[in-house]
Write a protein that holds these residues in place. Structure first.
Motif, mmCIF file in Angstrom:
data_model
loop_
_atom_site.group_PDB
_atom_site.id
_atom_site.type_symbol
_atom_site.label_atom_id
_atom_site.label_comp_id
_atom_site.label_asym_id
_atom_site.label_seq_id
_atom_site.Cartn_x
_atom_site.Cartn_y
_atom_site.Cartn_z
ATOM 1 N N GLY A 14 90.059 7.817 137.506
ATOM 2 C CA GLY A 14 89.441 9.055 137.959
ATOM 3 C C GLY A 14 90.148 9.795 139.077
ATOM 4 N N ASP A 34 92.116 -1.142 144.431
ATOM 5 C CA ASP A 34 91.018 -1.094 143.464
ATOM 6 C C ASP A 34 90.584 -2.528 143.161
ATOM 7 O OD1 ASP A 34 90.229 1.495 141.418
ATOM 8 O OD2 ASP A 34 89.511 -0.492 140.801
ATOM 9 N N ASN A 85 87.963 6.750 148.913
ATOM 10 C CA ASN A 85 87.476 7.396 147.693
ATOM 11 C C ASN A 85 86.642 6.480 146.792
ATOM 12 O OD1 ASN A 85 87.845 9.343 145.241
ATOM 13 N ND2 ASN A 85 88.828 7.433 144.581
ATOM 14 N N ALA A 86 86.831 5.163 146.905
ATOM 15 C CA ALA A 86 86.118 4.266 145.973
ATOM 16 C C ALA A 86 84.615 4.484 146.081
ATOM 17 C CB ALA A 86 86.455 2.812 146.283
ATOM 18 N N TYR A 162 72.855 6.134 145.974
ATOM 19 C CA TYR A 162 74.107 6.915 145.952
ATOM 20 C C TYR A 162 73.913 8.181 146.790
ATOM 21 C CZ TYR A 162 78.029 9.440 143.643
ATOM 22 O OH TYR A 162 79.181 10.138 143.360
ATOM 23 N N PRO A 193 82.559 16.745 145.540
ATOM 24 C CA PRO A 193 82.772 17.311 144.201
ATOM 25 C C PRO A 193 81.483 17.368 143.392
ATOM 26 C CG PRO A 193 84.217 15.401 144.608
ATOM 27 C CD PRO A 193 83.187 15.419 145.687
ATOM 28 N N ALA A 194 81.386 18.407 142.561
ATOM 29 C CA ALA A 194 80.364 18.447 141.523
ATOM 30 C C ALA A 194 80.856 17.555 140.376
ATOM 31 C CB ALA A 194 80.155 19.889 141.080
ATOM 32 N N GLY A 199 85.745 7.934 134.862
ATOM 33 C CA GLY A 199 85.140 6.674 134.438
ATOM 34 C C GLY A 199 83.752 6.444 135.025
HETATM 35 N N1 LIG Z 1 83.387 12.015 138.876
HETATM 36 C C1 LIG Z 1 82.514 12.772 139.481
HETATM 37 O O1 LIG Z 1 81.864 13.644 138.875
HETATM 38 C C2 LIG Z 1 82.281 12.617 140.954
HETATM 39 C C3 LIG Z 1 81.531 13.606 141.613
HETATM 40 C C4 LIG Z 1 81.315 13.469 142.972
HETATM 41 C C5 LIG Z 1 81.832 12.398 143.653
HETATM 42 N N2 LIG Z 1 82.549 11.444 142.977
HETATM 43 C C6 LIG Z 1 83.079 10.332 143.764
HETATM 44 O O2 LIG Z 1 84.456 10.212 143.518
HETATM 45 C C7 LIG Z 1 84.859 8.884 143.820
HETATM 46 C C8 LIG Z 1 85.731 8.366 142.703
HETATM 47 O O3 LIG Z 1 84.942 8.279 141.520
HETATM 48 P P1 LIG Z 1 85.484 8.605 140.068
HETATM 49 O O4 LIG Z 1 84.636 9.666 139.514
HETATM 50 O O5 LIG Z 1 86.949 8.774 140.110
HETATM 51 O O6 LIG Z 1 85.050 7.275 139.339
HETATM 52 P P2 LIG Z 1 85.872 6.166 138.541
HETATM 53 O O7 LIG Z 1 84.831 5.184 138.156
HETATM 54 O O8 LIG Z 1 86.703 6.806 137.488
HETATM 55 O O9 LIG Z 1 86.828 5.539 139.636
HETATM 56 C C9 LIG Z 1 86.344 4.768 140.701
HETATM 57 C C10 LIG Z 1 87.289 3.609 140.938
HETATM 58 O O10 LIG Z 1 86.783 2.885 142.072
HETATM 59 C C11 LIG Z 1 86.938 1.517 141.800
HETATM 60 N N3 LIG Z 1 86.015 0.738 142.621
HETATM 61 C C12 LIG Z 1 84.686 0.565 142.438
HETATM 62 N N4 LIG Z 1 84.184 -0.242 143.380
HETATM 63 C C13 LIG Z 1 85.214 -0.576 144.191
HETATM 64 C C14 LIG Z 1 85.335 -1.402 145.338
HETATM 65 N N5 LIG Z 1 84.284 -2.078 145.834
HETATM 66 N N6 LIG Z 1 86.546 -1.522 145.927
HETATM 67 C C15 LIG Z 1 87.632 -0.880 145.410
HETATM 68 N N7 LIG Z 1 87.583 -0.115 144.316
HETATM 69 C C16 LIG Z 1 86.388 0.045 143.706
HETATM 70 C C17 LIG Z 1 86.677 1.368 140.312
HETATM 71 O O11 LIG Z 1 87.206 0.158 139.790
HETATM 72 C C18 LIG Z 1 87.344 2.624 139.760
HETATM 73 O O12 LIG Z 1 88.682 2.364 139.404
HETATM 74 C C19 LIG Z 1 83.579 8.087 144.035
HETATM 75 O O13 LIG Z 1 83.351 7.931 145.417
HETATM 76 C C20 LIG Z 1 82.518 8.978 143.429
HETATM 77 O O14 LIG Z 1 81.260 8.766 144.009
HETATM 78 C C21 LIG Z 1 82.785 11.544 141.650
#
Ligand SMILES: NC(=O)c1ccc[n+]([C@@H]2O[C@H](COP(=O)([O-])OP(=O)(O)OC[C@H]3O[C@@H](n4cnc5c(N)ncnc54)[C@H](O)[C@@H]3O)[C@@H](O)[C@H]2O)c1
Length: 277
Positions: A14, A34, A85-86, A162, A193-194, A199
């Motif tokens: 992501g 990760d 970011n995680a 969350y 982000p919206a 993933g």
């Molecule tokens: N995708 C969206 O629509 C969106 C919107 C707003 C905020 N976010 C935020 O963006 C960030 C990234 O999310 P994403 O959408 O890329 O999701 P994603 O699931 O694609 O990626 C998140 C990654 O974080 C890793 N992860 C999870 N727990 C972990 C830990 N304890 N230690 C290390 N790594 C860990 C996962 O294995 C994964 O590879 C998150 O904080 C999420 O809340 C995402």
């Protein structure tokens, strides 16, 4: 001069993966962290010599501390940027009707891993960054961008934990950002982000999602670029929707008393906390 060094948590998928590739294209070195070691190792070997993957569960302090120590070494005693970011969504529903009992016959403790990953680990990440940024060989200081969410600004009733963690990141950024900039030349900002397809979203929901409500990854990368290019913004919160960046200010003061407490009572608090630092 050596290449700039970034730590990116949640880098195997992501937003974190997109940012990793983006920074590599701009001549950075990236330390990817990760929990997913299989994908992380594979990506690191594909992405080349400017990448180091450290399997890390950021919610375990010793693992995150190991990440920062190894990254600092990989960067040749420099650390310029951390994308904290995680993040994960709620792992047990606060509304669950399923009643599991503990040995005393009361409800078992709710699973709060979401708060540990989405909030506690970010605070520890700032704590660790400060330590290394003060030791940077060339230039003291650096930049942190925290990934909050639109759920850090608006409630998401399906994911109350969350929502709580992401709201807390907004408050954390606003509280510590200006001070870290003044005292340590560290900028701390956050993105909200919206919906960005990654993933995090279950595949069947992704499939149903209306295209006109999808925020592209390019908006996320533009927000990072904006914070990376600026040494004066700290404590800023930016909402990302579609192709727009919306800087969100703290709420207006309700009255003059609240304004006084928020802006002019500082010397009282400084005195009160003097002995505790
Ligand atoms: N995708 C969206 O629509 C969106 C919107 C707003 C905020 N976010 C935020 O963006 C960030 C990234 O999310 P994403 O959408 O890329 O999701 P994603 O699931 O694609 O990626 C998140 C990654 O974080 C890793 N992860 C999870 N727990 C972990 C830990 N304890 N230690 C290390 N790594 C860990 C996962 O294995 C994964 O590879 C998150 O904080 C999420 O809340 C995402």
């Amino acid at each position: 001069m050596s290449k700039k060094l970034a730590i990116i948590t949640g880098a195997a998928s992501g937003l974190g993966l997109a940012l990793t590739k983006h920074l590599l294209s701009q001549n950075w070195r990236v330390c990817m962290a990760d929990t997913n070691a299989t994908i992380g190792d594979q990506l690191a070997s594909e992405l080349g010599d400017d990448v180091l993957f450290i399997p890390t569960d950021v919610s375990i302090y010793s693992q995150q501390a190991n990440l920062f120590a190894k990254a600092f070494e990989f960067g040749g005693q420099r650390l310029d940027f951390a994308a904290l970011n995680a993040g994960i969504d709620d792992k047990q529903s606060l509304y669950s009707t399923k009643e599991e009992l503990d040995e005393r016959g009361g409800p078992k403790e709710l699973n709060l891993v979401t708060l540990k990953v989405d909030l506690d680990a970010v605070v520890q990440g700032i704590w660790l960054f400060k330590y290394y940024a003060r030791r940077n060989a060339d230039k003291k200081g650096g930049k942190i961008v925290i990934t909050s969410s639109a759920a850090g600004l608006y409630p998401m009733d399906t994911n109350p934990l969350y929502t709580a963690a992401k709201h807390a990141l907004v408050g954390l950024t606003r509280a510590c950002g200006p001070r870290f900039m003044a005292e340590d030349s560290i900028t701390v900002n956050c993105i909200c982000p919206a919906f960005v397809p990654t993933g995090l979203c279950p595949p069947h929901v992704l499939h149903l999602f209306p295209k006109e409500h999808i925020t592209p990854m390019s908006t996320v990368l533009r927000a990072h670029d904006t914070f990376l290019a600026d040494d004066t913004m700290s404590g800023k919160v930016v909402e990302l929707s579609l192709d727009q960046l919306y800087y969100r200010e703290q709420p207006d003061w309700a009255n003059d008393s609240q304004r006084w407490l928020g802006t002019e009572s500082k010397s009282l608090w400084d005195e009160a906390y003097l002995s505790g630092s």
